[in-house]
Design a protein around this motif. Structure first.
Motif, PDB file in Angstrom:
ATOM      1  N   LYS A 126       0.848  -1.197   0.000  1.00 57.66           N
ATOM      2  CA  LYS A 126       0.000   0.000   0.000  1.00 57.66           C
ATOM      3  C   LYS A 126       0.881   1.243   0.000  1.00 57.66           C
ATOM      4  N   TRP A 175       0.704   5.235   0.957  1.00 60.80           N
ATOM      5  CA  TRP A 175      -0.056   6.165   1.792  1.00 60.80           C
ATOM      6  C   TRP A 175       0.388   7.581   1.454  1.00 60.80           C
ATOM      7  N   ARG A 185      -4.950   6.161   0.483  1.00 63.26           N
ATOM      8  CA  ARG A 185      -4.251   4.899   0.228  1.00 63.26           C
ATOM      9  C   ARG A 185      -4.438   4.469  -1.226  1.00 63.26           C
ATOM     10  N   ASP A 244      -3.051   1.279  -4.036  1.00 63.38           N
ATOM     11  CA  ASP A 244      -2.398  -0.017  -4.162  1.00 63.38           C
ATOM     12  C   ASP A 244      -1.170   0.133  -5.062  1.00 63.38           C
ATOM     13  N   ASN A 259     -10.894   5.513  -0.494  1.00 61.57           N
ATOM     14  CA  ASN A 259      -9.854   4.984   0.389  1.00 61.57           C
ATOM     15  C   ASN A 259      -9.016   6.101   0.980  1.00 61.57           C
ATOM     16  N   TRP A 304      -8.874   8.782   4.735  1.00 60.59           N
ATOM     17  CA  TRP A 304      -9.340   8.927   6.097  1.00 60.59           C
ATOM     18  C   TRP A 304      -8.836  10.246   6.657  1.00 60.59           C
ATOM     19  N   ILE A 359      -3.927   0.280  11.671  1.00 59.71           N
ATOM     20  CA  ILE A 359      -4.090  -0.537  10.476  1.00 59.71           C
ATOM     21  C   ILE A 359      -4.131  -2.011  10.867  1.00 59.71           C
ATOM     22  N   SER A 388      -4.311  -6.796   7.120  1.00 60.65           N
ATOM     23  CA  SER A 388      -4.460  -6.778   5.666  1.00 60.65           C
ATOM     24  C   SER A 388      -4.193  -5.397   5.063  1.00 60.65           C
ATOM     25  N   ASN A 431      -5.807  -2.455   6.071  1.00 61.20           N
ATOM     26  CA  ASN A 431      -6.972  -1.575   6.138  1.00 61.20           C
ATOM     27  C   ASN A 431      -7.058  -0.892   7.494  1.00 61.20           C
TER      28      ASN A 431
END
Length: 186
Positions: free
Chosen positions: A91, A93, A103, A105, A120, A122, A155, A158, A160
């Motif tokens: 990931k 960020w 985020r 990929d 995705n 926050w 986090i 995985s 998330n």
């Protein structure tokens, strides 16, 4: 990054450079830089509302500038991308100036992508989020210049954010030269 371009330096032979590496898109003012687990370069695109990945051609030093660019348009609600960090889960960020952490990929396909509808991201614990980092446990930290604080986004395994965990779960007031540092769990 020089004027929105990258230059590669040969540290074994410093007078030699490859580049500049010019993205195929206009208005690419870079801010942050990181390497992902595949040794691809990622850059925050300050005023372009994109992040960029550069996959160098590693067949020779001279060939490094013949790599592949990927441009990713960030969600419409997000402002300027700044600091950028890669975790060990694949990931990327991104610190977003108006107070978010986004985020992406790292395995996104090459090319130009429009993720303006992506969700995705926050809240990053304040405004002016200029930096982002990953700690040894995989949690993501956002640094707010405007609010003088660092906020952690918890986090899961995985990659998330944990359900219901706000980015301000742990807050550290940051200031140089003060006699106190406050750490508070929210």
């Amino acid at each position: 990054a020089l004027d929105g371009h990258l230059a590669l330096l040969n540290t074994l032979n410093p007078p030699h450079t490859a580049g500049p590496l010019v993205p195929p898109w206009a208005d690419t003012r870079f801010y942050g830089i990181t390497l992902d687990s595949k040794n691809h370069n990622w850059l925050g695109g300050w005023e372009s509302y994109h992040v960029y990945r550069y996959k160098p051609n590693r067949s020779s030093f001279a060939g490094l500038s013949a790599g592949t660019w990927t441009g990713i348009k960030q969600p419409a609600v997000l402002q300027h991308s700044r600091g950028i960090a890669a975790d060990n889960r694949g990931k990327i960020w991104v610190a977003i100036n108006n107070g978010y952490i986004w985020r992406v990929d790292q395995n996104i396909a090459d090319g130009l992508h429009d993720l303006s509808a992506d969700t995705n991201y926050w809240a990053g614990g304040g405004t002016g989020i200029i930096g982002v980092g990953i700690d040894f446990t995989g949690h993501v930290w956002g640094i707010s210049y405007d609010n003088s604080l660092a906020a952690r986004l918890d986090i899961d395994a995985s990659g998330n954010p944990k359900a219901g965990a706000p980015a301000t779960e742990v807050v550290m007031m940051t200031a140089y030269g003060t006699s106190q540092t406050a750490i508070e769990a929210m």
